[in-house]
Design a protein around this motif. Structure first.
Motif, short mmCIF file in Angstrom:
data_model
loop_
_atom_site.label_atom_id
_atom_site.label_comp_id
_atom_site.label_asym_id
_atom_site.label_seq_id
_atom_site.Cartn_x
_atom_site.Cartn_y
_atom_site.Cartn_z
N SER A 1 48.59 -31.16 6.90
CA SER A 1 47.49 -31.78 6.16
C SER A 1 46.51 -32.44 7.12
O SER A 1 46.88 -32.90 8.20
CB SER A 1 48.01 -32.80 5.15
N VAL A 2 45.26 -32.48 6.70
CA VAL A 2 44.18 -33.09 7.48
C VAL A 2 43.35 -33.94 6.53
O VAL A 2 43.03 -33.51 5.41
CB VAL A 2 43.28 -32.02 8.13
N ALA A 3 43.00 -35.14 6.96
CA ALA A 3 42.12 -36.00 6.17
C ALA A 3 40.67 -35.68 6.52
O ALA A 3 40.31 -35.61 7.69
CB ALA A 3 42.42 -37.46 6.45
N VAL A 4 39.85 -35.50 5.50
CA VAL A 4 38.41 -35.31 5.68
C VAL A 4 37.72 -36.42 4.90
O VAL A 4 37.78 -36.46 3.67
CB VAL A 4 37.94 -33.93 5.17
N VAL A 5 37.11 -37.36 5.61
CA VAL A 5 36.53 -38.55 4.98
C VAL A 5 35.12 -38.76 5.49
O VAL A 5 34.70 -38.15 6.48
CB VAL A 5 37.40 -39.80 5.26
N GLY A 6 34.40 -39.66 4.82
CA GLY A 6 33.04 -39.94 5.25
C GLY A 6 32.29 -40.78 4.24
O GLY A 6 32.88 -41.36 3.32
#
Length: 354
Positions: A96-101
């Motif tokens: 899993s990878v977190a993609v935030v912004g």
């Protein structure tokens, strides 16, 4: 509370809160009184029933579905997680990878986050984000657009829709993917709960990608949590004239890695051999020429013919060898003979330096 759980366990803590005895070590009188009031308002059986009505369940450390990477938070790890959705949280979290912004992101940020979400999901990676407006929502939608795995981590109960404008997205996450939260059903978000939520996103994943963020942004909190946990921290660069790029660029000036697509992300967080392709400009025909032949070609003037003798001096090559290279270049379509001289064939695609 985390330290108490490690030392005493939940049953002893609950018994202490329900009694008129002294506070546990580390809590002042006022803090202990507040904890006792909260304990009186807790109705776990009601919470479990409410979660089950919405297709939810409760996980705690030690359960088969518990993601063990959350234990890296030490005493700050969640006491448990409320989950909505059929898939196994543990298995989905392994890759899993977190993609935030930013919530108030630009079109560039939304487009980038959606593409990253879709490309990561297509490659079998779970996209984790906070189901908020802006980058979070775009990343979730990108993953679901390709029917890929994605997890929404909420700062409220899993039966709540926050932000309200994302009610449809949150329900789709519960039906087609996963929703998780620390707070029991019915609890509303507060500012501090968003900050606490970010540590779960960072710990749950192998790395955190920040797409757009101002210098003061909650997504930077997630990135700093990831750095403290030894996770990969990545940033997608943006225009230097945009305030929403300033926070990302500050990360990139530190320990964060610059990434532009899913392949570069997976090269960092994936296993051995999952490498991004080499980045090269377009090849042109002259790239295949030997060094000596290329030198003769470079020595030819841009316009008009030139004799072999003059060309050999310009290319620092003996006349006989220069003539041989000219015949080679003519066979390849680079030059032509004009009387006693040689000249370039005007073909921009063939002679472009690229």
């Amino acid at each position: 509370m985390g330290e108490w759980l490690e030392k005493y366990g939940p049953h002893e803590i609950l018994a202490a809160l329900a009694s008129d005895g002294p506070a546990l070590p580390g809590a002042g009188a006022q803090r202990w009184a507040g904890l006792r009031l909260r304990a009186e308002e807790a109705h776990p059986a009601t919470d479990l029933a409410r979660a089950q009505e919405r297709g939810g369940r409760f996980l705690c450390p030690g359960d088969p579905e518990w993601p063990c990477q959350l234990d890296d938070l030490g005493t700050a790890k969640p006491f448990g997680l409320w989950v909505r959705g059929t898939p196994s949280l543990r298995y989905w979290s392994l890759r899993s990878v977190a993609v935030v912004g930013a919530r108030a992101c630009t079109d560039y940020g939304a487009h980038t986050a959606a593409h990253l979400g879709a490309d990561l999901a297509e490659r079998g990676w779970t996209v984790v984000s906070g189901a908020a407006h802006g980058i979070d929502g775009s990343a979730h939608r990108g993953a679901m657009a390709v029917h890929g795995p994605t997890v929404g981590v909420l700062a409220c109960g899993v039966d709540m829709a926050y932000p309200p404008g994302h009610r449809e997205l949150i329900e789709r996450l519960a039906e087609r993917a996963l929703l998780i939260a620390e707070l029991p059903p019915g609890d509303h978000p507060t500012r501090s709960r968003f900050v606490l939520r970010n540590r779960v996103i960072a710990a749950l994943t192998r790395g955190t990608v920040v797409v757009e963020a101002a210098l003061r942004s909650g997504s930077l909190v997630t990135a700093r949590h990831a750095q403290r946990l030894g996770r990969h921290t990545m940033g997608v660069p943006g225009p230097v004239t945009s305030g929403l790029s300033a926070g990302v660029h500050e990360l990139l000036r530190g320990e964060a890695a610059l990434v532009t697509d899913a392949a570069e992300i997976i090269e960092l967080v994936g296993t051995m051999g999952e490498l991004a392709p080499d980045r090269r400009g377009p090849a042109v025909a002259r790239d295949l020429l030997s060094g000596e032949t290329a030198r003769v070609l470079e020595a030819l003037p841009a316009r008009g013919p030139v004799t072999v003798e003059r060309l050999s001096r310009a290319a620092c090559t003996p006349p006989a060898l220069a003539l041989a290279r000219l015949h080679e270049l003519r066979a390849l379509g680079f030059v032509e003979r004009e009387g006693d001289g040689w000249q370039l064939i005007r073909s921009p695609d063939r002679h472009s330096i690229g």
